[in-house]
Structures are given as structure tokens and as C-alpha cells.
Design a protein around this motif. Structure first.
Motif, PDB file in Angstrom:
ATOM      1  N   UNK B   1      10.829  -3.075  -1.957  1.00 45.93           N
ATOM      2  CA  UNK B   1      10.677  -1.723  -1.406  1.00 45.93           C
ATOM      3  C   UNK B   1       9.293  -1.182  -1.725  1.00 45.93           C
ATOM      4  N   UNK B   2       8.686  -0.557  -0.721  1.00 47.34           N
ATOM      5  CA  UNK B   2       7.363   0.047  -0.917  1.00 47.34           C
ATOM      6  C   UNK B   2       7.452   1.519  -0.565  1.00 47.34           C
ATOM      7  N   UNK B   3       7.029   2.376  -1.488  1.00 45.05           N
ATOM      8  CA  UNK B   3       6.986   3.807  -1.192  1.00 45.05           C
ATOM      9  C   UNK B   3       5.535   4.242  -1.051  1.00 45.05           C
ATOM     10  N   UNK B   4       5.166   4.680   0.145  1.00 41.90           N
ATOM     11  CA  UNK B   4       3.847   5.243   0.382  1.00 41.90           C
ATOM     12  C   UNK B   4       3.954   6.750   0.130  1.00 41.90           C
ATOM     13  N   UNK B   5       3.176   7.245  -0.837  1.00 41.17           N
ATOM     14  CA  UNK B   5       3.283   8.666  -1.151  1.00 41.17           C
ATOM     15  C   UNK B   5       2.040   9.185  -1.834  1.00 41.17           C
ATOM     16  N   UNK B   6       2.113  10.417  -2.252  1.00 36.83           N
ATOM     17  CA  UNK B   6       0.996  11.066  -2.958  1.00 36.83           C
ATOM     18  C   UNK B   6       1.607  11.805  -4.130  1.00 36.83           C
ATOM     19  N   UNK B   7       0.968  11.739  -5.289  1.00 37.10           N
ATOM     20  CA  UNK B   7       1.576  12.290  -6.505  1.00 37.10           C
ATOM     21  C   UNK B   7       2.030  13.736  -6.362  1.00 37.10           C
ATOM     22  N   UNK B   8       1.219  14.582  -5.675  1.00 35.30           N
ATOM     23  CA  UNK B   8       1.555  16.005  -5.591  1.00 35.30           C
ATOM     24  C   UNK B   8       2.386  16.370  -4.373  1.00 35.30           C
ATOM     25  N   UNK B  30      -0.151   4.560  -3.229  1.00 34.92           N
ATOM     26  CA  UNK B  30      -0.726   5.899  -3.064  1.00 34.92           C
ATOM     27  C   UNK B  30      -1.468   6.061  -1.732  1.00 34.92           C
ATOM     28  N   UNK B  31      -1.241   7.204  -1.101  1.00 38.78           N
ATOM     29  CA  UNK B  31      -1.955   7.594   0.118  1.00 38.78           C
ATOM     30  C   UNK B  31      -2.618   8.927  -0.233  1.00 38.78           C
ATOM     31  N   UNK B  32      -3.931   8.924  -0.380  1.00 36.64           N
ATOM     32  CA  UNK B  32      -4.595  10.142  -0.853  1.00 36.64           C
ATOM     33  C   UNK B  32      -4.740  11.153   0.289  1.00 36.64           C
ATOM     34  N   UNK B  33      -4.138  12.324   0.103  1.00 39.12           N
ATOM     35  CA  UNK B  33      -4.083  13.308   1.198  1.00 39.12           C
ATOM     36  C   UNK B  33      -5.385  14.078   1.392  1.00 39.12           C
ATOM     37  N   UNK B  34      -6.320  13.946   0.460  1.00 33.39           N
ATOM     38  CA  UNK B  34      -7.570  14.707   0.568  1.00 33.39           C
ATOM     39  C   UNK B  34      -8.800  13.816   0.746  1.00 33.39           C
ATOM     40  N   UNK B  35      -8.796  12.671   0.067  1.00 31.47           N
ATOM     41  CA  UNK B  35      -9.963  11.761   0.135  1.00 31.47           C
ATOM     42  C   UNK B  35     -10.222  11.264   1.563  1.00 31.47           C
ATOM     43  N   UNK B  52       1.637  11.344  10.496  1.00 33.87           N
ATOM     44  CA  UNK B  52       0.524  11.484   9.529  1.00 33.87           C
ATOM     45  C   UNK B  52       0.937  12.275   8.295  1.00 33.87           C
ATOM     46  N   UNK B  53       2.159  12.023   7.845  1.00 36.88           N
ATOM     47  CA  UNK B  53       2.677  12.709   6.661  1.00 36.88           C
ATOM     48  C   UNK B  53       3.250  11.663   5.709  1.00 36.88           C
ATOM     49  N   UNK B  54       3.243  11.953   4.440  1.00 40.26           N
ATOM     50  CA  UNK B  54       3.945  11.108   3.483  1.00 40.26           C
ATOM     51  C   UNK B  54       5.300  11.752   3.199  1.00 40.26           C
ATOM     52  N   UNK B  55       6.291  10.990   2.733  1.00 42.22           N
ATOM     53  CA  UNK B  55       6.251   9.579   2.381  1.00 42.22           C
ATOM     54  C   UNK B  55       6.704   8.675   3.525  1.00 42.22           C
ATOM     55  N   UNK B  56       6.497   7.376   3.307  1.00 42.94           N
ATOM     56  CA  UNK B  56       7.103   6.330   4.125  1.00 42.94           C
ATOM     57  C   UNK B  56       7.755   5.343   3.166  1.00 42.94           C
ATOM     58  N   UNK B  57       8.951   4.893   3.487  1.00 42.11           N
ATOM     59  CA  UNK B  57       9.607   3.855   2.685  1.00 42.11           C
ATOM     60  C   UNK B  57       9.752   2.611   3.549  1.00 42.11           C
ATOM     61  N   UNK B  58       9.245   1.513   3.033  1.00 47.48           N
ATOM     62  CA  UNK B  58       9.337   0.236   3.749  1.00 47.48           C
ATOM     63  C   UNK B  58      10.271  -0.654   2.945  1.00 47.48           C
ATOM     64  N   UNK B  59      11.288  -1.186   3.596  1.00 46.83           N
ATOM     65  CA  UNK B  59      12.247  -2.023   2.863  1.00 46.83           C
ATOM     66  C   UNK B  59      13.021  -2.938   3.792  1.00 46.83           C
ATOM     67  N   UNK B  60      13.717  -3.895   3.180  1.00 44.06           N
ATOM     68  CA  UNK B  60      14.611  -4.771   3.925  1.00 44.06           C
ATOM     69  C   UNK B  60      16.025  -4.239   3.755  1.00 44.06           C
ATOM     70  N   UNK B  68      12.707  -2.419   7.633  1.00 45.50           N
ATOM     71  CA  UNK B  68      12.719  -1.031   8.106  1.00 45.50           C
ATOM     72  C   UNK B  68      11.505  -0.273   7.594  1.00 45.50           C
ATOM     73  N   UNK B  69      10.989   0.615   8.428  1.00 46.59           N
ATOM     74  CA  UNK B  69       9.935   1.535   8.019  1.00 46.59           C
ATOM     75  C   UNK B  69      10.495   2.932   8.264  1.00 46.59           C
ATOM     76  N   UNK B  70      10.800   3.639   7.183  1.00 48.98           N
ATOM     77  CA  UNK B  70      11.468   4.937   7.318  1.00 48.98           C
ATOM     78  C   UNK B  70      10.533   6.095   6.968  1.00 48.98           C
ATOM     79  N   UNK B  71      10.593   7.150   7.766  1.00 49.12           N
ATOM     80  CA  UNK B  71       9.824   8.380   7.513  1.00 49.12           C
ATOM     81  C   UNK B  71      10.789   9.539   7.267  1.00 49.12           C
ATOM     82  N   UNK B  72      10.249  10.666   6.908  1.00 51.13           N
ATOM     83  CA  UNK B  72      10.996  11.910   6.655  1.00 51.13           C
ATOM     84  C   UNK B  72      11.861  11.770   5.397  1.00 51.13           C
ATOM     85  N   UNK B  73      11.467  12.466   4.362  1.00 50.86           N
ATOM     86  CA  UNK B  73      12.133  12.310   3.058  1.00 50.86           C
ATOM     87  C   UNK B  73      13.654  12.478   3.114  1.00 50.86           C
TER      88      UNK B  73
END
Lengths: 219, 219
Positions: B1-8, B30-35, B52-60, B68-73
Motif C-alpha cells: 500500500x502506498x499513501x500519497x499525502x502531505x504532513x499538514x 510525500x507530495x509537497x503542496x507548496x514546493x 490535484x488534491x491529496x491523499x491518494x491510496x494505491x493498493x492491491x 486500485x488507485x483511490x482518492x477522497x479520504x
């Protein structure tokens, strides 16, 4: 069942569509969001929903006999879908359900709350923005949300948002299209969204739920 | 499982809490929302989430073997709750589930999308508001949402938001309390909310999910 709502409220509109698709009878109790400073802020209504937002659904649970007062349109629709499973709006398969809920939340979380009445009132009231800002604001957020939605439809759509079955995604889309048209947002960049909209708008449940067809229309 | 997100990001924070409660292992990307103008807008990331929003969860999917590539928390957490039912976050009883989802949506639909980074950037950018408007804006919407939440807790809370079991309501509350504190919003008017928060913040899953404990913290 009693539905407290307002003809132009997108969240009320969603619940009306869900109730109509499930062919559930209900009494519609209008709560005027503008009259007398907003009837949703009255002490009577706040007892039904402390968030001072519509809709509220009041009903007796068919299994337990408990009297329930439910708020938040998506929570209401999830409840209805579990208790009245004729015409399922959320697929049973978890992965397919995630697709439906993602599209639904694109509209119900990432568009509607930013573009709704109380935010527009705050922009022109407390922040002193000119009236034209309302249109600029709505146009911007509709474009953000519809661009993403159009891209998702490429992978998910059949006759409707997800395949050929009407789902929660469709229930959440139509009220936002209605709102976008009301503010004259140009929708020509979203051909798939418009095709799905046309198919949905022809269905009796979606016609019955339209703002113009409510007893408080144009009030 | 991979979680694409940003700490804040509150929405990423929610999914981290849910994954930790369910003791699921994942790789945090990490996906940096400002850099560089926001890495969430890069063509690479947009392929994972056109919104263009975090998070995304990628998993089998453990049952079907599908990637699967899932969006929306909230859609992600509903999926996780169905597929990995240890520590259920949404009760099986539909009426109780509606209570949990209502509180969750108070935070995830009626507060977070209005008060998040892209809206603040639009206010001070396109609308030319001064930087102080950010605090005024956030304070206003936190007060609206927390006042309603506090009133609901009177009827629902035990040790946590709904009874004595940690639920999706708690998962959605904590990131918004974190945000409110970051902007120094006075929370003294919400004693029940603060008591529940204190109980939650002591739990290992909530500690593990904290922004400060992520590899991209303070970046």
C-alpha cells in the motif's frame, strides 16, 4: 417521513432525488434560507440540526421503531441506502463503492460547501467583497471540480457517472450542474458531464426532485 | 500500500489515522503542496488524482487482486472499513452509522474544504485579501462547525465522539482540531470536544498519524 429542506439547496436536492429514486413517500417541510434572516437559524430548527443547515430527515426506523432525526445529506442517503435497498445508490463491492463515493465527494465536499449560500454571504458581507465576486468565486470552484470530474468520467462513465446504473455520484452531480447553470458558468469544456446530465435529467425521479417542482419554488 | 499525502493536509491525516487504527502497513509518499507551485499539480500526480488534491491510496484489493488507485479520504476510509474490518470505524447499524457519518461530514465537508490551503491561497491571491484574512476566515468557519459539533456531542459522546468506540467521527475531528490550534483559534467554548480530543490524542494510532511524526514534517 418529513424532509426539511429548501428548494434551491443542493444538499436538500440530493436527498429529494434519493427519496424519489427509492419511491419513498415524505412530507416536504420548507425551511426558507433567506426569509427572516434565515429560518434555519430559528430555535425550532436548531433543535433539529445544530449546524443550522438543511436538510434534516425525520423518520421512524422501520427495523427498530426508533424516531430518528438525521442531518447531513450524505449520511442521510447512506442510511436510506442501507434501510431501503431498492435501487441501491452505493454498490456493494467496496472498490466500486469507492469510485462512486469519490465522485460524490468531489461534488458534495470539494465543491458545494465552498460555493454555498453562507460562504457567498460571508464574502460579500464580512469580507466586503463586491457582488460580482460571487460569480467569479463560483465559476472558479466549479471549474476546478468539473475539470476533475470530467477526467474521472473518462474511466467510470456509461450512460451515467459510473456505468449504466444511477448511483450516489449522479445524485450529487445534478444539483451542482443546476447551480453552475444558475450562475451562467460555461460548461462546454465538460462534454461527458453534459451527456450524463442530459440522461439523468430525463428520469422521472430527477424531474420530481427539481427545485422548480417543489412547493417552495421561487419563494 | 502506498499513501500519497502531505504532513499538514487534514485529509491525509485522516487516512493515516485510519490505517494506524487498522494496523495496516504502508509506504508514505510525500507530495509537497507548496514546493514548485505544488507537487499535487504535477503531471505525474494528476495521473493518480485529477482533482490535484491529496491523499491518494494505491493498493492491491485483497479479494480481487485488482490494483486500485483511490482518492477522497472518506471514500478511502469507507473502502478500508469494508475490506479490513478489524477496528470498525463505521458501525454496522444504519442509524448509528448515520450519527457517525454526520459528525464526520461536519468536519470533512462543512469545515475542511472551506478552510483548506487552496481556498486560503485564492482569498489572498486572486481576491487580493490581506494575509490577516486567513485567520479571520478560519476562525469564523471553525466556530460555526465546532459549535454544531459540541451540541451534537451532548447527545452522542462517551469517551469518544460516539460512545466509547473510536469511529470515523474521531478520525475526522482530530485533524480539524490540529488546524484550529495552528491558527490559534480559541477552543474554550467547546469543553466536550476538548475532552474527547484529549482522550484521542493519547492513543498510539493518533500519535503515529500526527503531522509532526511524518517523514515530510516541517518540510
Amino acid at each position: 417521513m418529513k424532509l426539511y429542506g429548501y428548494w434551491r439547496s443542493s444538499a436538500s436536492y440530493r436527498v429529494r432525488i434519493a427519496l424519489a429514486l427509492k419511491e419513498l413517500e415524505y412530507e416536504y417541510c420548507p425551511v426558507h434560507l433567506l426569509k427572516s434572516g434565515g429560518e434555519q437559524k430559528s430555535s425550532e430548527y436548531v433543535r433539529l440540526n445544530p449546524a443550522k443547515l438543511v436538510p434534516t430527515l425525520e423518520l421512524t426506523d422501520p427495523n427498530t421503531g426508533d424516531r430518528l432525526v438525521l442531518n447531513q445529506s450524505l449520511a442521510i442517503i447512506e442510511y436510506l441506502d442501507a434501510r431501503f435497498p431498492s435501487h441501491r445508490l452505493i454498490p456493494e463491492d467496496p472498490a466500486r463503492a469507492a469510485v462512486v463515493r469519490t465522485l460524490a465527494l468531489d461534488m458534495a465536499a470539494d465543491l458545494q460547501p465552498i460555493a454555498n449560500l453562507r460562504v457567498l454571504q460571508y464574502l460579500t458581507g464580512e469580507l466586503g467583497q463586491p457582488d460580482e465576486t460571487k460569480v467569479t468565486w463560483i465559476t472558479h470552484w466549479v471549474e476546478q471540480a468539473f475539470t476533475a470530474f470530467e477526467a474521472r468520467l473518462q474511466h467510470t462513465a456509461g450512460s451515467f457517472c459510473v456505468g449504466d446504473t444511477v448511483s450516489l455520484a449522479d445524485v450529487c452531480l445534478i444539483p451542482q450542474v443546476y447551480n453552475a447553470k444558475r450562475f451562467n458558468v460555461d460548461l462546454s469544456a465538460y462534454p461527458r458531464l453534459l451527456t450524463v446530465t442530459e440522461a439523468l435529467e430525463a428520469l422521472p425521479a430527477f424531474i420530481a426532485a427539481k427545485p422548480e417542482n417543489q412547493i417552495d419554488a421561487n419563494s
